[in-house]
Design an enzyme around this catalytic site. Sequence first.
Site, PDB file in Angstrom:
ATOM      1  N   ILE A   1       0.771  -1.097  -0.154  1.00 47.46           N
ATOM      2  CA  ILE A   1      -0.003  -0.042  -0.041  1.00 47.46           C
ATOM      3  C   ILE A   1       0.904   1.268  -0.122  1.00 47.46           C
ATOM      4  O   ILE A   1       1.593   1.467   0.688  1.00 47.46           O
ATOM      5  CB  ILE A   1      -0.794   0.155   1.381  1.00 47.46           C
ATOM      6  CG1 ILE A   1      -1.836  -1.322   1.557  1.00 47.46           C
ATOM      7  CG2 ILE A   1      -1.757   1.262   1.084  1.00 47.46           C
ATOM      8  CD1 ILE A   1      -2.349  -1.597   2.989  1.00 47.46           C
ATOM      9  N   CYS A   2       0.584   2.346  -0.737  1.00 43.57           N
ATOM     10  CA  CYS A   2       1.142   3.592  -0.709  1.00 43.57           C
ATOM     11  C   CYS A   2       0.184   4.601   0.040  1.00 43.57           C
ATOM     12  O   CYS A   2      -0.630   4.878  -0.446  1.00 43.57           O
ATOM     13  CB  CYS A   2       1.085   4.138  -2.166  1.00 43.57           C
ATOM     14  SG  CYS A   2       2.165   5.614  -2.363  1.00 43.57           S
ATOM     15  N   LEU A   3       0.569   4.720   1.416  1.00 44.05           N
ATOM     16  CA  LEU A   3      -0.332   5.878   2.070  1.00 44.05           C
ATOM     17  C   LEU A   3       0.856   6.244   3.060  1.00 44.05           C
ATOM     18  O   LEU A   3       1.663   5.824   3.662  1.00 44.05           O
ATOM     19  CB  LEU A   3      -1.024   4.723   2.968  1.00 44.05           C
ATOM     20  CG  LEU A   3      -2.094   5.515   3.794  1.00 44.05           C
ATOM     21  CD1 LEU A   3      -2.950   6.447   3.170  1.00 44.05           C
ATOM     22  CD2 LEU A   3      -2.882   4.362   4.795  1.00 44.05           C
TER      23      LEU A   3
END
Length: 204
Positions: free
Chosen positions: A95-97
């Site tokens: 996940i890109c967060l």
Amino acid sequence: MKLEMSNIAFTRLQRECKEVVTNTEIAQTGIMIEILNESLTDIKGQIRGPPDTPYAGGLFDLEIKIPDSYPFSPPKIKFVTKIWHPNVSSQTGVICLDILKDQWAASLTLRTVLLSIQALMCSPEPKDPQDAVVAKQYMENPALFKSTAEFWTVRFARGKSGENEDYKSRVEKLRDMGVREEEAISVLSCNNWDLNKATVYIFS
């Protein structure tokens, strides 16, 4: 020598897990966790796909690994259930967060992180993608992105909406050629459901 998680971190994690498990308000938003070991370092998360999104009705499992340095370092979280989303790798579930990276703060909790991931499912950030192919499709052909994400939700996340028969038949055609179903769906999705392009990609 491996650093054991401190008592402070352990006590805090117990409190955080209890908060998610016992809070009915959180349960209603469709967020759940299951503790997999006594040291609380392995946790299974689950997010129900938010309504009015292509993920509605799906159940998405997450792998949550808590580092020894928690809460001063963020938990490592990825999707176990495959999902078609610009900020999640369609291959690995990473996940890109920002709060899972450089914007992490020790005041954040498992609950806030899971709610942030659920919010990301509602409002993708295609300009800061984890999966460039998905992000490109999201920006250039929103309708195709939506139908693809819905198909993935039905196939991988036990989604309830009707399955796209057209996509299904293309997956079947590749399966008849000996391609694994998961690979067939992935390659077709990356090639905008163009069966010829997908076939060339797989067999060239």
